[in-house]
Design a protein around this motif. Structure first.
Motif, PDB file in Angstrom:
ATOM      1  N   THR A 105     -11.253   4.019  15.822  1.00  0.00           N
ATOM      2  CA  THR A 105     -11.147   3.129  14.739  1.00  0.00           C
ATOM      3  C   THR A 105     -12.241   3.714  13.627  1.00  0.00           C
ATOM      4  O   THR A 105     -11.992   3.861  12.417  1.00  0.00           O
ATOM      5  N   ASP A 106     -13.470   4.127  14.124  1.00  0.00           N
ATOM      6  CA  ASP A 106     -14.594   4.561  13.411  1.00  0.00           C
ATOM      7  C   ASP A 106     -13.892   5.769  12.610  1.00  0.00           C
ATOM      8  O   ASP A 106     -14.237   5.955  11.034  1.00  0.00           O
ATOM      9  N   HIS A 107     -13.281   7.029  13.153  1.00  0.00           N
ATOM     10  CA  HIS A 107     -12.801   7.881  12.667  1.00  0.00           C
ATOM     11  C   HIS A 107     -11.854   7.707  11.402  1.00  0.00           C
ATOM     12  O   HIS A 107     -11.762   8.184  10.471  1.00  0.00           O
ATOM     13  N   ALA A 108     -10.841   6.734  12.107  1.00  0.00           N
ATOM     14  CA  ALA A 108      -9.796   6.300  11.020  1.00  0.00           C
ATOM     15  C   ALA A 108     -10.442   5.835   9.556  1.00  0.00           C
ATOM     16  O   ALA A 108      -9.825   5.811   8.818  1.00  0.00           O
ATOM     17  N   MET A 109     -11.403   5.126   9.730  1.00  0.00           N
ATOM     18  CA  MET A 109     -12.141   4.283   8.709  1.00  0.00           C
ATOM     19  C   MET A 109     -12.649   5.247   7.854  1.00  0.00           C
ATOM     20  O   MET A 109     -12.484   5.304   6.447  1.00  0.00           O
ATOM     21  N   GLN A 110     -13.115   6.502   8.448  1.00  0.00           N
ATOM     22  CA  GLN A 110     -13.565   7.613   7.409  1.00  0.00           C
ATOM     23  C   GLN A 110     -12.459   8.153   6.806  1.00  0.00           C
ATOM     24  O   GLN A 110     -12.561   8.420   5.562  1.00  0.00           O
ATOM     25  N   VAL A 111     -11.197   8.154   7.518  1.00  0.00           N
ATOM     26  CA  VAL A 111     -10.230   8.598   6.623  1.00  0.00           C
ATOM     27  C   VAL A 111      -9.572   8.079   5.369  1.00  0.00           C
ATOM     28  O   VAL A 111      -9.377   8.195   4.368  1.00  0.00           O
TER      29      VAL A 111
ATOM     30  N   PRO B 219       0.950  -1.404  -0.037  1.00  0.00           N
ATOM     31  CA  PRO B 219       0.078   0.102  -0.029  1.00  0.00           C
ATOM     32  C   PRO B 219       0.932   1.095   0.064  1.00  0.00           C
ATOM     33  O   PRO B 219       2.028   1.207   0.302  1.00  0.00           O
ATOM     34  N   LEU B 220       0.294   2.346  -0.370  1.00  0.00           N
ATOM     35  CA  LEU B 220       1.171   3.784  -0.324  1.00  0.00           C
ATOM     36  C   LEU B 220       1.024   4.122   1.107  1.00  0.00           C
ATOM     37  O   LEU B 220       2.329   4.595   1.803  1.00  0.00           O
ATOM     38  N   VAL B 221      -0.127   3.913   1.687  1.00  0.00           N
ATOM     39  CA  VAL B 221      -0.135   4.437   3.017  1.00  0.00           C
ATOM     40  C   VAL B 221      -0.937   3.582   3.909  1.00  0.00           C
ATOM     41  O   VAL B 221      -1.914   2.917   3.555  1.00  0.00           O
ATOM     42  N   TYR B 222      -0.405   3.341   5.208  1.00  0.00           N
ATOM     43  CA  TYR B 222      -0.996   2.613   6.272  1.00  0.00           C
ATOM     44  C   TYR B 222      -1.485   3.304   7.435  1.00  0.00           C
ATOM     45  O   TYR B 222      -0.762   3.956   7.788  1.00  0.00           O
ATOM     46  N   VAL B 223      -2.742   3.166   7.530  1.00  0.00           N
ATOM     47  CA  VAL B 223      -3.283   3.915   8.694  1.00  0.00           C
ATOM     48  C   VAL B 223      -3.297   3.300   9.950  1.00  0.00           C
ATOM     49  O   VAL B 223      -3.791   2.302  10.086  1.00  0.00           O
ATOM     50  N   VAL B 224      -2.629   4.041  10.801  1.00  0.00           N
ATOM     51  CA  VAL B 224      -2.288   3.230  12.126  1.00  0.00           C
ATOM     52  C   VAL B 224      -3.370   3.945  13.162  1.00  0.00           C
ATOM     53  O   VAL B 224      -3.242   5.281  13.551  1.00  0.00           O
ATOM     54  N   VAL B 225      -4.041   3.256  14.188  1.00  0.00           N
ATOM     55  CA  VAL B 225      -4.775   4.029  14.966  1.00  0.00           C
ATOM     56  C   VAL B 225      -4.327   3.619  16.328  1.00  0.00           C
ATOM     57  O   VAL B 225      -3.938   2.558  16.731  1.00  0.00           O
TER      58      VAL B 225
ATOM     59  N   SER C  43      -2.585  -4.017  18.274  1.00  0.00           N
ATOM     60  CA  SER C  43      -1.786  -2.926  19.034  1.00  0.00           C
ATOM     61  C   SER C  43      -1.103  -2.178  17.930  1.00  0.00           C
ATOM     62  O   SER C  43      -0.969  -2.456  16.838  1.00  0.00           O
ATOM     63  N   MET C  44      -0.859  -0.728  18.633  1.00  0.00           N
ATOM     64  CA  MET C  44      -0.216   0.068  17.454  1.00  0.00           C
ATOM     65  C   MET C  44       1.048  -0.591  17.164  1.00  0.00           C
ATOM     66  O   MET C  44       1.377  -0.430  16.035  1.00  0.00           O
ATOM     67  N   LYS C  45       1.770  -1.256  17.890  1.00  0.00           N
ATOM     68  CA  LYS C  45       3.134  -1.821  17.628  1.00  0.00           C
ATOM     69  C   LYS C  45       2.821  -2.932  16.347  1.00  0.00           C
ATOM     70  O   LYS C  45       3.704  -3.023  15.633  1.00  0.00           O
ATOM     71  N   ALA C  46       1.766  -3.930  16.764  1.00  0.00           N
ATOM     72  CA  ALA C  46       1.636  -4.588  15.601  1.00  0.00           C
ATOM     73  C   ALA C  46       1.213  -3.943  14.190  1.00  0.00           C
ATOM     74  O   ALA C  46       1.540  -4.637  13.398  1.00  0.00           O
ATOM     75  N   GLN C  47       0.352  -2.922  14.222  1.00  0.00           N
ATOM     76  CA  GLN C  47       0.213  -2.124  13.353  1.00  0.00           C
ATOM     77  C   GLN C  47       1.255  -1.686  12.474  1.00  0.00           C
ATOM     78  O   GLN C  47       1.450  -1.942  11.199  1.00  0.00           O
ATOM     79  N   MET C  48       1.804  -1.067  13.121  1.00  0.00           N
ATOM     80  CA  MET C  48       3.488  -0.634  12.518  1.00  0.00           C
ATOM     81  C   MET C  48       3.991  -1.680  11.912  1.00  0.00           C
ATOM     82  O   MET C  48       4.696  -1.468  10.976  1.00  0.00           O
ATOM     83  N   ARG C  49       4.351  -3.030  12.711  1.00  0.00           N
ATOM     84  CA  ARG C  49       5.056  -4.044  12.182  1.00  0.00           C
ATOM     85  C   ARG C  49       4.331  -4.345  10.793  1.00  0.00           C
ATOM     86  O   ARG C  49       5.072  -4.828   9.916  1.00  0.00           O
ATOM     87  N   GLU C  50       2.912  -4.444  10.801  1.00  0.00           N
ATOM     88  CA  GLU C  50       2.398  -5.105   9.339  1.00  0.00           C
ATOM     89  C   GLU C  50       2.369  -3.932   8.307  1.00  0.00           C
ATOM     90  O   GLU C  50       2.830  -4.390   7.249  1.00  0.00           O
ATOM     91  N   ALA C  51       2.400  -2.786   8.493  1.00  0.00           N
ATOM     92  CA  ALA C  51       2.810  -1.651   7.675  1.00  0.00           C
ATOM     93  C   ALA C  51       4.131  -2.174   6.952  1.00  0.00           C
ATOM     94  O   ALA C  51       4.178  -1.907   5.780  1.00  0.00           O
TER      95      ALA C  51
ATOM     96  N   ALA D  95       4.519   2.576   1.945  1.00  0.00           N
ATOM     97  CA  ALA D  95       5.677   3.761   1.821  1.00  0.00           C
ATOM     98  C   ALA D  95       5.511   4.941   2.971  1.00  0.00           C
ATOM     99  O   ALA D  95       6.413   5.205   3.471  1.00  0.00           O
ATOM    100  N   TYR D  96       4.081   5.032   3.422  1.00  0.00           N
ATOM    101  CA  TYR D  96       3.869   5.756   4.467  1.00  0.00           C
ATOM    102  C   TYR D  96       2.978   5.173   5.514  1.00  0.00           C
ATOM    103  O   TYR D  96       2.304   4.213   5.295  1.00  0.00           O
ATOM    104  N   VAL D  97       3.061   5.833   6.966  1.00  0.00           N
ATOM    105  CA  VAL D  97       1.961   5.547   7.678  1.00  0.00           C
ATOM    106  C   VAL D  97       1.274   6.596   8.205  1.00  0.00           C
ATOM    107  O   VAL D  97       1.969   7.824   8.171  1.00  0.00           O
ATOM    108  N   LEU D  98      -0.039   6.543   8.497  1.00  0.00           N
ATOM    109  CA  LEU D  98      -0.741   7.914   8.974  1.00  0.00           C
ATOM    110  C   LEU D  98      -1.150   7.368  10.283  1.00  0.00           C
ATOM    111  O   LEU D  98      -1.749   6.531  10.434  1.00  0.00           O
TER     112      LEU D  98
END
Ligand code: HAM
Length: 430
Positions: A343-349, A331-337, A368-376, A382-385
């Protein structure tokens, strides 16, 4: 209860492999476009009779490899298509396609079914790409489809292929040849295996197609079909070869090549790859002027085509290291919550970024946020938001470039602009 498995001779294709299929299909489609061939899709099953009449009752395909079924006690027998040519011809005759234009140039990438013993490169469900050129089968038309096939191979970078070609002549030529073969094999009748004994009676040409090593020597000594050809058939074949010479397409004339389907006449060919082991045929084809009338057409419809096994093509490509540069993009950008309630707000983004045409991912498993960063990172984003409480309140989100670790805080519009800019730069890269 035992866990269910896939049927033997079939296989599953997962996303890590699908990039290869898309790449190869893309090359085929672009070469088809260059040569003016358009895609055709026909049904997966047809009346059994189509294949019996088209491919020939004495062939291995019709004799023992078809998946045939009867939908109801009084219904007509149906068969899963073991090849495409008969179905494409049936479809064109039914639609009277040739009344609109004297020549039809069609291609396909389609699944087929043959009840063969599965082994490397041989499946019960497999895929072919192929072309059928209907309306004309002049040497120029034969050369056109052969050149198309070789251009696909060279565009894919495939090398060390062997193209063998032969002429099977016309009906009279083959009738004369059948007699010559009968005279040759008759004295050896008791040395033949059971299938070949039967072939001797019904269609001695099929003996040449036998894979039994015990018969190899006897077959090698058989008379050549070429010797039975009339002058016009020889001239026609030589013209095909001269086109290949002009285009610097290397070939070998193989006087014993007959192919496993009965509809061929005049030029017939096969391509093998040394990368493939026992199942070394990567593709084959030829002219089939008599197929239309076999299927009940009132007049002959000259035609020529070929088909290539996609799985075998890709095994050979893999062996030659032709897939190494093929990396599916993450993906170009991975949205990390930062925390669950956001989560609902993040889904809108995410929704807004995707609507803006940006390839965006988000964790759907509530990790967890750490797990999300690892997945990205694992996905090659290319980016995380990053979306936290303060980002939502300020309307400014922090965007981190995972390659440079640079971080900026931007509102959604500015952020969309930066990400679009990144896509433009990426696609401008050589
Ligand atoms: P074919 O030689 O039977 O010709 O098949 C073409 C190619 O399909 C083979 O060279 C092989 O690569 C692949 N193939 C066949 N059987 C299997 C299998 N069981 N598993 C994996 N791959 C397989 C035809 O089908 C003709 N319809 C070609 C043609 C088109 N002639 C004129 N137009």
């Amino acid at each position: 209860m035992a866990q269910l498995q896939a049927v033997k001779g079939t296989r599953d294709i997962f996303p890590d492999e699908i990039a290869r299929w898309h790449y190869v299909e893309g090359v085929i489609r672009s070469v088809a476009e260059l040569y003016g061939f358009n895609e055709v899709r026909t049904p997966v099953f047809e009346y059994t009779e189509l294949f019996q009449r088209g491919i020939g009752a004495t062939t291995d395909i019709v004799g023992k490899e078809m998946f045939t079924f009867q939908p109801d006690p009084n219904g007509r027998s149906l068969t899963l298509r073991p090849e495409m040519t008969a179905g494409v011809m049936r479809a064109c005759l039914q639609k009277n396609l040739l009344s609109q234009s004297p020549v039809s140039k069609l291609y396909y990438i389609s699944d087929l079914f043959r009840k063969e013993r599965p082994q490397a490169g041989r499946q019960r469900q497999f895929t072919q790409f192929g072309v059928e050129l209907l309306g004309v089968s002049s040497p120029a038309a034969v050369a056109e489809v052969l050149t198309f096939m070789m251009q696909v191979f060279s565009s894919l970078g495939l090398h060390d292929l062997r193209l063998r070609i032969n002429s099977l002549g016309d009906l009279d030529d083959r009738a004369r040849y059948r007699e010559a073969l009968w005279d040759y094999f008759m004295p050896y009748q008791n040395d033949l295996d059971e299938p070949s004994k039967e072939r001797l009676e019904k269609n001695p040409l099929r003996i040449l197609d036998s894979k039994n090593p015990a018969l190899k020597e006897m077959i090698a000594g058989a008379p050549r079909l070429y010797a039975s050809l009339k002058q016009a058939s020889v001239a026609d074949f030589e013209k095909v070869l001269s086109y290949l010479d002009d285009r610097q397409i290397a070939y070998e004339v193989d006087y014993l090549l007959v192919r496993g389907l009965d509809y061929y006449c005049h030029a017939a060919f096969e391509v093998t790859s040394s990368e493939l082991g026992a199942q070394d045929a990567i593709g084959g084809g030829g002219r089939y002027d008599g197929l239309a009338t076999e299927l009940g057409a009132s007049k002959e419809l000259p035609a020529v085509g070929f088909a290539v096994g996609m799985e075998r093509l890709m095994i050979a490509m893999e062996k030659q290291g032709l897939f190494t540069t093929l990396n599916p993009h993450g993906p170009l950008v991975y949205v990390v919550v930062q925390q669950k309630g956001l989560t609902d707000h993040a889904m809108q983004v995410v929704f807004r970024l995707r609507k803006a045409g940006l390839k965006t991912e988000i964790d759907l498993a509530g990790r967890s946020m750490k797990a999300q960063m690892r997945e990205a990172n694992r996905m090659g984003s290319a980016y995380v938001l990053i979306i936290g409480q303060s980002e939502i309140e300020s309307g400014h989100y922090s965007l981190k470039n995972l390659e440079t670790s640079e971080q900026t805080s931007l509102d959604l519009d500015a952020l969309t602009g930066v990400l679009h800019e990144a896509v433009t730069q990426e696609s401008a890269r050589p």
